[in-house]
Scaffold this motif. Structure first.
Motif, PDB file in Angstrom:
ATOM      1  N   MET A  65     -35.488  48.259  26.551  1.00 36.26           N
ATOM      2  CA  MET A  65     -35.398  47.924  27.977  1.00 36.26           C
ATOM      3  C   MET A  65     -35.157  46.424  28.178  1.00 36.26           C
ATOM      4  O   MET A  65     -34.406  46.032  29.059  1.00 36.26           O
ATOM      5  N   ASP A  66     -35.800  45.610  27.352  1.00 36.16           N
ATOM      6  CA  ASP A  66     -35.675  44.159  27.478  1.00 36.16           C
ATOM      7  C   ASP A  66     -34.367  43.622  26.910  1.00 36.16           C
ATOM      8  O   ASP A  66     -34.006  42.472  27.180  1.00 36.16           O
ATOM      9  N   ASN A  67     -33.681  44.413  26.113  1.00 38.36           N
ATOM     10  CA  ASN A  67     -32.477  43.946  25.416  1.00 38.36           C
ATOM     11  C   ASN A  67     -31.342  44.948  25.561  1.00 38.36           C
ATOM     12  O   ASN A  67     -30.737  45.383  24.583  1.00 38.36           O
ATOM     13  N   LYS A  68     -31.024  45.292  26.796  1.00 38.21           N
ATOM     14  CA  LYS A  68     -30.017  46.328  27.057  1.00 38.21           C
ATOM     15  C   LYS A  68     -28.657  45.992  26.467  1.00 38.21           C
ATOM     16  O   LYS A  68     -27.911  46.881  26.075  1.00 38.21           O
ATOM     17  N   ALA A  69     -28.336  44.723  26.386  1.00 42.73           N
ATOM     18  CA  ALA A  69     -27.037  44.326  25.836  1.00 42.73           C
ATOM     19  C   ALA A  69     -26.926  44.644  24.347  1.00 42.73           C
ATOM     20  O   ALA A  69     -25.824  44.713  23.807  1.00 42.73           O
ATOM     21  N   MET A  70     -28.054  44.844  23.701  1.00 39.72           N
ATOM     22  CA  MET A  70     -28.042  45.146  22.263  1.00 39.72           C
ATOM     23  C   MET A  70     -27.785  46.626  21.981  1.00 39.72           C
ATOM     24  O   MET A  70     -27.553  47.009  20.839  1.00 39.72           O
ATOM     25  N   VAL A  71     -27.823  47.468  23.012  1.00 38.47           N
ATOM     26  CA  VAL A  71     -27.617  48.908  22.824  1.00 38.47           C
ATOM     27  C   VAL A  71     -26.113  49.154  22.724  1.00 38.47           C
ATOM     28  O   VAL A  71     -25.414  49.311  23.718  1.00 38.47           O
ATOM     29  N   THR A  72     -25.639  49.151  21.488  1.00 38.79           N
ATOM     30  CA  THR A  72     -24.214  49.284  21.196  1.00 38.79           C
ATOM     31  C   THR A  72     -24.014  50.278  20.066  1.00 38.79           C
ATOM     32  O   THR A  72     -24.966  50.669  19.386  1.00 38.79           O
ATOM     33  N   ALA A  73     -22.760  50.640  19.845  1.00 45.34           N
ATOM     34  CA  ALA A  73     -22.434  51.504  18.710  1.00 45.34           C
ATOM     35  C   ALA A  73     -22.798  50.807  17.399  1.00 45.34           C
ATOM     36  O   ALA A  73     -23.227  51.458  16.438  1.00 45.34           O
ATOM     37  N   GLN A  74     -22.660  49.505  17.366  1.00 44.56           N
ATOM     38  CA  GLN A  74     -23.001  48.755  16.153  1.00 44.56           C
ATOM     39  C   GLN A  74     -24.498  48.872  15.857  1.00 44.56           C
ATOM     40  O   GLN A  74     -24.894  49.066  14.712  1.00 44.56           O
ATOM     41  N   LEU A  75     -25.337  48.776  16.892  1.00 46.04           N
ATOM     42  CA  LEU A  75     -26.786  48.944  16.702  1.00 46.04           C
ATOM     43  C   LEU A  75     -27.076  50.336  16.155  1.00 46.04           C
ATOM     44  O   LEU A  75     -27.829  50.499  15.204  1.00 46.04           O
ATOM     45  N   ARG A  76     -26.460  51.345  16.767  1.00 48.94           N
ATOM     46  CA  ARG A  76     -26.663  52.723  16.312  1.00 48.94           C
ATOM     47  C   ARG A  76     -26.272  52.873  14.845  1.00 48.94           C
ATOM     48  O   ARG A  76     -26.981  53.485  14.058  1.00 48.94           O
ATOM     49  N   ASP A  77     -25.152  52.274  14.456  1.00 43.42           N
ATOM     50  CA  ASP A  77     -24.681  52.395  13.073  1.00 43.42           C
ATOM     51  C   ASP A  77     -25.633  51.713  12.090  1.00 43.42           C
ATOM     52  O   ASP A  77     -25.893  52.231  11.006  1.00 43.42           O
ATOM     53  N   VAL A  78     -26.157  50.546  12.465  1.00 40.20           N
ATOM     54  CA  VAL A  78     -27.106  49.845  11.587  1.00 40.20           C
ATOM     55  C   VAL A  78     -28.386  50.664  11.447  1.00 40.20           C
ATOM     56  O   VAL A  78     -28.920  50.811  10.346  1.00 40.20           O
ATOM     57  N   LEU A  79     -28.867  51.217  12.552  1.00 39.38           N
ATOM     58  CA  LEU A  79     -30.074  52.056  12.488  1.00 39.38           C
ATOM     59  C   LEU A  79     -29.840  53.277  11.595  1.00 39.38           C
ATOM     60  O   LEU A  79     -30.718  53.656  10.818  1.00 39.38           O
ATOM     61  N   THR A  80     -28.668  53.877  11.707  1.00 36.91           N
ATOM     62  CA  THR A  80     -28.350  55.041  10.884  1.00 36.91           C
ATOM     63  C   THR A  80     -28.395  54.680   9.400  1.00 36.91           C
ATOM     64  O   THR A  80     -28.926  55.435   8.584  1.00 36.91           O
ATOM     65  N   ARG A  81     -27.851  53.513   9.057  1.00 37.66           N
ATOM     66  CA  ARG A  81     -27.895  53.080   7.653  1.00 37.66           C
ATOM     67  C   ARG A  81     -29.337  52.832   7.193  1.00 37.66           C
ATOM     68  O   ARG A  81     -29.685  53.118   6.054  1.00 37.66           O
ATOM     69  N   LYS A  82     -30.164  52.315   8.069  1.00 40.92           N
ATOM     70  CA  LYS A  82     -31.554  52.027   7.701  1.00 40.92           C
ATOM     71  C   LYS A  82     -32.363  53.307   7.471  1.00 40.92           C
ATOM     72  O   LYS A  82     -33.350  53.299   6.751  1.00 40.92           O
ATOM     73  N   VAL A  83     -31.949  54.406   8.064  1.00 40.72           N
ATOM     74  CA  VAL A  83     -32.669  55.673   7.896  1.00 40.72           C
ATOM     75  C   VAL A  83     -32.653  56.118   6.439  1.00 40.72           C
ATOM     76  O   VAL A  83     -33.639  56.663   5.944  1.00 40.72           O
ATOM     77  N   GLY A  84     -31.556  55.869   5.742  1.00 38.88           N
ATOM     78  CA  GLY A  84     -31.460  56.275   4.345  1.00 38.88           C
ATOM     79  C   GLY A  84     -32.593  55.728   3.495  1.00 38.88           C
ATOM     80  O   GLY A  84     -33.092  56.403   2.594  1.00 38.88           O
ATOM     81  N   GLN A  85     -33.030  54.528   3.803  1.00 36.18           N
ATOM     82  CA  GLN A  85     -34.133  53.907   3.065  1.00 36.18           C
ATOM     83  C   GLN A  85     -35.461  54.592   3.357  1.00 36.18           C
ATOM     84  O   GLN A  85     -36.412  54.464   2.581  1.00 36.18           O
TER      85      GLN A  85
END
Length: 194
Positions: A65-85
């Motif tokens: 909520m505090d960082n709405k500009a950070m909600v991007t496809a790039q953020l989603r992709d980085v989070l997806t990569r972090k899930v593997g760990q």
């Protein structure tokens, strides 16, 4: 006073900007978006997802909520990569919560494929965890989401995963039926190409 000389490029909308680290005495408020500490960092696209992964659910909601500009496809992709760990014994629940976040971000971005992919990955995490009924539910939901989004090959792949779960549960009849549905999907794709 020692000066820090660290330069990085940040892409903001379609414009590239240079960010430099500065001495602690320099006022940077003019460069910061109100309520966001993340725009000031050269590697914010890695720091912010790490903070989201490590946060509890309430803190994640606040951060987003505090960082709405950070909600991007790039953020989603980085989070997806972090899930593997996280997809290791003892961390499956955390992996699933991050994948649910990936799914919510995909929904906010109106990315139907991203929503369906996250649904399938949640099924994968439940399968790895040995929670077959939950895995099956998510695979079948993913197949329906892929189909609704008009993605031709993906429903069949999700059905193959569902068939594997049925097989692991020794429900051979449903496994065969599901594999046959997947095969019919794959064959219809091949006949549409030729």
């Amino acid at each position: 006073e020692k000066q820090i000389r660290n330069f990085a490029l940040l892409k903001e909308n379609s414009e590239w900007k240079v960010w430099r680290d500065a001495a602690g005495t320099q006022d940077l408020s003019a460069f910061l978006e109100r309520g966001s500490e993340w725009r000031a960092s050269a590697d914010s696209i890695e720091q912010f997802p790490t903070a989201l992964v490590n946060a509890g659910e309430i803190e994640r909601v606040r951060l987003l909520m505090d960082n709405k500009a950070m909600v991007t496809a790039q953020l989603r992709d980085v989070l997806t990569r972090k899930v593997g760990q996280l997809q290791i014994p003892g961390s499956y629940e955390r992996a699933i919560s991050v994948l649910a976040l990936v799914q919510r971000i995909s929904e906010q971005l109106e990315d139907k494929n991203g929503v369906a992919v996250a649904e399938r990955q949640i099924g994968d995490a439940f399968r790895d965890w040995g929670r077959w009924p939950d895995a099956l539910k998510h695979y079948l939901n993913a197949a329906a989401l892929f189909e609704a989004a008009g993605l031709r090959t993906s429903p069949a792949a999700a059905l193959v995963s569902a068939g594997q779960v049925y097989f692991a549960q020794k429900n051979h009849k449903l496994a065969i039926e599901t594999y046959e549905k997947a095969l019919a999907e794959f064959e219809s794709l091949r006949s549409n190409r030729g």
